[in-house]
Write an enzyme that holds these catalytic residues in place. Structure first.
Site, PDB file in Angstrom:
ATOM      1  N   SER A 149      40.048  42.222  41.267  1.00  0.00           N
ATOM      2  CA  SER A 149      39.578  40.916  40.813  1.00  0.00           C
ATOM      3  C   SER A 149      40.745  40.022  40.416  1.00  0.00           C
ATOM      4  O   SER A 149      41.778  40.509  39.930  1.00  0.00           O
ATOM      5  CB  SER A 149      38.685  41.139  39.592  1.00  0.00           C
ATOM      6  OG  SER A 149      38.445  39.938  38.913  1.00  0.00           O
ATOM      7  N   TYR A 179      37.072  45.308  31.024  1.00  0.00           N
ATOM      8  CA  TYR A 179      36.707  45.254  32.448  1.00  0.00           C
ATOM      9  C   TYR A 179      37.949  45.038  33.315  1.00  0.00           C
ATOM     10  O   TYR A 179      38.211  45.778  34.266  1.00  0.00           O
ATOM     11  CB  TYR A 179      35.684  44.136  32.705  1.00  0.00           C
ATOM     12  CG  TYR A 179      35.568  43.794  34.164  1.00  0.00           C
ATOM     13  CD1 TYR A 179      34.969  44.680  35.052  1.00  0.00           C
ATOM     14  CD2 TYR A 179      36.097  42.603  34.685  1.00  0.00           C
ATOM     15  CE1 TYR A 179      34.897  44.396  36.410  1.00  0.00           C
ATOM     16  CE2 TYR A 179      36.029  42.301  36.033  1.00  0.00           C
ATOM     17  CZ  TYR A 179      35.425  43.200  36.890  1.00  0.00           C
ATOM     18  OH  TYR A 179      35.364  42.917  38.234  1.00  0.00           O
ATOM     19  N   LYS A 223      40.281  47.477  36.253  1.00  0.00           N
ATOM     20  CA  LYS A 223      40.799  47.093  37.582  1.00  0.00           C
ATOM     21  C   LYS A 223      42.302  47.370  37.658  1.00  0.00           C
ATOM     22  O   LYS A 223      42.799  47.905  38.647  1.00  0.00           O
ATOM     23  CB  LYS A 223      40.518  45.615  37.863  1.00  0.00           C
ATOM     24  CG  LYS A 223      39.040  45.269  37.986  1.00  0.00           C
ATOM     25  CD  LYS A 223      38.382  45.962  39.160  1.00  0.00           C
ATOM     26  CE  LYS A 223      36.903  45.651  39.277  1.00  0.00           C
ATOM     27  NZ  LYS A 223      36.182  46.569  40.179  1.00  0.00           N
TER      28      LYS A 223
END
Ligand code: NAD
Ligand code: WQD
Length: 332
Positions: free
Chosen positions: A124, A148, A152
């Site tokens: 992302s 979050y 990644k």
């Protein structure tokens, strides 16, 4: 070629399944349905007029993951599965670390056990944190501002370590910018649970009068009109980028990282105005304070993806807002 899509009934996975089937690939989906519905499998089959195999399984279960991959022996795996709500990740970080990391490790180990070396990972633009300049290129420093985003970053690092130890691996890391819109059939699209966190699904709910008005988070950013600027990409274009990544993995290039965006930034007000004009409907809004953790502006340099993946976006902002609304009208 057989492609296994984890998180395959999710928003981006489903659109990618359609593109892969249209390309003539055999497609296998694995999803625990924690954030999607089984009916998506039928929708994919209806759009493509082709069969897909679906396993409703949790990839955190190592035994199940090994069983599926041993049985299917895919040529490539696209790993979409993961939890993705930034705010929720701040509240329940351990769940995010467990789900996103354990599932990835299980998939990688299971692939190793059958000699499958081709992996595509959904990363992302959030890994760029607050960029110091624009457009963002793949060489920019990475950082995370929430759990979050950190999942990644951790997974990207794990993939680099793993590839260093295994020169036969081909890994494409795709850093998506802001995917929006839906398939033109309106049979698949974005379907968040509860009140949406993201801009486009919030706008469609307001347009449908399911929510009273859009709250625009901040009109005092140093941007063209004071509202936040993002690189919105049509989900069908994003899905096509995965087909390019499948080809790239066949060139045996080790780990490669690509931004997947359009290279153009639009403000929140531009999104609202385009939505209103294209769909001929009013979207009432008011300005409120900035949302914690938001950055003013973010858009990709897509030069590397254009050159090395031979990926070019084809769909416009108008296509994005039209398809998003068509999907919402049909489903909610
Ligand atoms: P999504 O929630 O629609 O799809 C993810 C799917 O993974 C869901 O169907 C969910 O049920 C499944 N899943 C989650 N944990 C699982 C597990 N342990 N086992 C099996 N299935 C599991 O999300 P999406 O928007 O399609 O995103 C796909 C990927 O792209 C995610 O990894 C996400 O972090 C990443 N991404 C999304 C965006 C975005 O804005 N949508 C932006 C950048 C990156
Ligand atoms: C876009 C713009 C908001 C909602 C998030 C994740 C990121 C990635 C994509 C997964 C911003 C404004 C929004 C609203 C608003 N996901 N906005 N009112 O924040 O760029 O990115 O989704 O990897 O990690 O952080 O997307 O759609 O939430 O916001 O004014 O009700 O719309 O402030 O400027 P964001 P978004």
């Amino acid at each position: 070629m057989k492609i296994l899509l984890t998180g395959g009934t999710g928003y981006i996975g489903a659109h990618t399944a359609v593109e892969a089937l249209n390309k003539g690939y055999e497609v296998v989906l694995v999803d625990n349905l924690s954030n999607s519905k089984k009916s998506v499998v039928n929708a994919i089959e209806q759009i493509t007029n082709k069969k897909v195999k679906f396993y409703q399984k949790d990839l955190c279960n190592k035994k199940d993951t090994f069983k599926i991959i041993a049985k299917e022996k895919p040529d490539q795996v696209i790993h979409f599965a993961g939890l993705k709500a930034v705010g929720e990740s701040v509240k329940i970080p351990l769940k995010y670390y467990e789900n996103n990391l354990v599932s990835t490790l299980n998939v990688l180990e299971a692939m190793q056990s059958v000699g499958c070396n081709n992996f595509i990972f959904s990363s992302s633009a959030t890994v760029y944190g607050e960029p110091k300049k624009l457009p963002i290129t793949e060489e920019f420093l990475v950082s995370a501002t929430n759990p979050y985003g950190r999942t990644k970053l951790f997974i990207e690092e794990i993939l680099r370590d793993y590839a260093k130890a295994n020169p036969n691996l081909n890994i494409c890391i795709l850093r998506y910018f802001n995917p929006v819109g839906a398939h033109p059939s309106a049979l698949i699209g974005e379907d968040p649970n509860g009140i949406p966190n993201n801009l486009m699904p919030y706008i469609t709910k307001v347009a449908m009068k399911k929510l009273p008005e859009l709250k625009i988070f901040g009109n005092d950013y140093p941007t063209k009109d004071g509202t936040g600027v993002r690189d919105y990409i049509h989900v069908v274009d994003l899905a096509r980028a995965h087909i390019c990544a499948i080809d790239k993995n066949l060139e045996n290039t080790g780990v490669t990282v690509y931004n997947v965006g359009t290279g153009v930034g639009y403000s929140v007000l531009e999104m609202v105005q385009t939505f209103e004009k294209v769909n001929n409907i009013l979207v009432p809004y008011s300005f409120v304070a900035r949302r914690a953790g938001d950055i003013p502006e973010c858009y990709a340099s897509n030069a590397k993806a254009e050159k090395e993946l031979r990926f070019k976006t084809q769909l416009s902002l108008e296509d994005m807002v039209k398809s998003a609304y068509e999907y919402e009208k049909k489903h909610n």
